[in-house]
Design a protein around this motif. Structure first.
Motif, PDB file in Angstrom:
ATOM      1  N   HIS A   1      -3.846   6.525  -0.538  1.00  0.00           N
ATOM      2  CA  HIS A   1      -3.165   5.230  -0.441  1.00  0.00           C
ATOM      3  C   HIS A   1      -3.428   4.421  -1.701  1.00  0.00           C
ATOM      4  O   HIS A   1      -4.587   4.212  -2.077  1.00  0.00           O
ATOM      5  CB  HIS A   1      -3.647   4.464   0.795  1.00  0.00           C
TER       6      HIS A   1
ATOM      7  N   ARG B   1     -11.003  10.223   7.989  1.00  0.00           N
ATOM      8  CA  ARG B   1      -9.550  10.276   8.170  1.00  0.00           C
ATOM      9  C   ARG B   1      -8.972  11.639   7.824  1.00  0.00           C
ATOM     10  O   ARG B   1      -7.815  11.914   8.069  1.00  0.00           O
ATOM     11  CB  ARG B   1      -8.870   9.278   7.246  1.00  0.00           C
TER      12      ARG B   1
ATOM     13  N   ASP C   1      -8.516  -4.452   5.176  1.00  0.00           N
ATOM     14  CA  ASP C   1      -7.488  -3.535   5.695  1.00  0.00           C
ATOM     15  C   ASP C   1      -7.112  -3.969   7.111  1.00  0.00           C
ATOM     16  O   ASP C   1      -6.909  -3.152   8.008  1.00  0.00           O
ATOM     17  CB  ASP C   1      -8.027  -2.095   5.677  1.00  0.00           C
TER      18      ASP C   1
ATOM     19  N   HIS D   1      -9.556   2.794  -0.132  1.00  0.00           N
ATOM     20  CA  HIS D   1     -10.504   3.630   0.636  1.00  0.00           C
ATOM     21  C   HIS D   1     -10.495   5.107   0.221  1.00  0.00           C
ATOM     22  O   HIS D   1     -10.217   5.980   1.050  1.00  0.00           O
ATOM     23  CB  HIS D   1     -10.231   3.494   2.143  1.00  0.00           C
TER      24      HIS D   1
ATOM     25  N   GLU E   1       0.882  -1.173   0.000  1.00  0.00           N
ATOM     26  CA  GLU E   1       0.000   0.000   0.000  1.00  0.00           C
ATOM     27  C   GLU E   1       0.918   1.221   0.000  1.00  0.00           C
ATOM     28  O   GLU E   1       1.602   1.490   0.998  1.00  0.00           O
ATOM     29  CB  GLU E   1      -0.911  -0.003   1.240  1.00  0.00           C
TER      30      GLU E   1
HETATM   31 FE    FE Z   1      -4.694   2.791   3.908  1.00  0.00          FE
END
Ligand code: FE
Ligand code: AMP
Ligand code: FE
Ligand code: ZN
Length: 300
Positions: A79, A201, A252, A195, A67
């Motif tokens: 990512h 986030r 994840d 994602h 990643e």
């Molecule tokens: Fe990630």
């Protein structure tokens, strides 16, 4: 078929060793698991060995990936999952090492800010939470804060101190997502954006940037993921259909570092087949005169 294309080991910020990850994947009945540590392929060897040395027969397929931490022109963190790429392709390796190296000085700067705020943690306490030269990240700092008794869990450390909008947040060097896609493709792999709308986030990418990434060769988009709401999933599915992108779902998984459980979201077999058929590694590695025996999918 249970296919989970996004997991972490302690080669980055997961808490399981690659061996434990493989054992758990077998126990969970997964058919396909990808090891996608942040900015490194260091867990691959142990994971492959664990698969071969497992005491009972298993049909589990191990997909090798990473990643890759990226940043767009507006400084937004993205990512990029790279799967099925050749780990000996130097330009890609160099880029990953540049990021990994920069994560060290970045951590020292975050520590300075915490020290200024009266939290007298040291960088050695953070290194003590990391296995070998695993890719260093905020989760290791979170673990050090837990060890000191400042917070009770990684989640609490992120919520209180380490989240992206915190005054203690500092970013690190990362390639642009287009460069990451280009390098993954040059190395024969496929690129899936991880994602992309996980809004809690921090800021997420614009739909316009998607078109830029598609031009750069983006193959797929991770839709089914714990950090996406139902409306974000619908929005992404619509986009994937319009732009002919492959759709994935994945856990994840980070061991005990996060609530995410193996296979809590999975990828449809047809989508996985489509990704594999877009990877050029198998073609290039079997070309005559090229004795490369490396494979992106390992099965005993
Ligand atoms: Fe990630
Ligand atoms: P870094 O790579 O140092 O920027 O740290 C980002 C990593 O922190 C992500 O890959 C996640 O694994 C982890 N992370 C982010 N938010 C949380 C959270 N709330 N709880 C636990 N881990 C988190
Ligand atoms: Fe992580
Ligand atoms: Zn991840």
């Amino acid at each position: 078929m249970l296919i989970d294309l996004h997991t972490h080991s302690n080669a980055s910020d997961g808490t399981d060793t690659p061996t434990q990850l493989i054992e758990k994947a077998i126990k969970r009945g997964l058919d396909v698991v990808a090891l996608t540590d942040h900015d490194t392929t260091r867990g691959w060897e142990e994971a492959s060995q664990a698969l071969f040395q497992h005491p009972s027969h298993t049909s589990l397929q191990l997909v090798l990936g990473a990643e890759i931490s990226c940043q767009d022109a507006n400084g937004i963190s993205i990512h990029m999952l790279g799967l099925l790429f050749d780990p000996t392709y130097e330009p890609l390796l160099d880029e990953l090492e540049k990021t990994r190296e920069n994560r060290l000085s970045r951590m020292a700067r975050i520590i300075s800010r915490l020290n200024e705020a009266g939290i007298d943690i040291t960088i050695d306490e953070v290194y003590a939470q990391r296995k070998g030269d695993a890719t260093l990240g905020r989760p290791h700092l979170a673990d050090a804060l837990v060890a000191r008794g400042d917070v009770s869990s990684r989640d609490e450390a992120f919520a209180a101190l380490l989240h992206n909008k915190s005054k203690f947040y500092i970013n690190h060097y990362s390639p642009s997502p287009s460069d990451a896609i280009r390098l993954i493709k040059e190395a024969g792999g496929v690129a899936v954006i991880a994602h992309p709308l996980a809004s809690q986030r921090g800021r997420t990418i614009s739909l316009e940037l998607f078109d830029e990434l598609i031009s750069a060769g983006l193959d797929g988009v991770e839709v089914d993921h714990r950090d996406h709401s139902e409306s974000e999933k619908s929005e992404l599915l619509k986009l994937a259909h319009e732009r002919d992108l492959i759709v994935t779902g994945s856990s994840d998984y980070h061991g005990t570092g996060k609530l995410n459980q193996l296979a809590e979201y999975t990828t449809h077999p047809r989508q996985w087949e489509a990704l594999q058929s877009r990877a050029s590694l198998s073609k290039s590695s079997s070309s005559e005169g090229n004795k490369k025996t490396w494979k992106g999918v390992i099965q005993r």
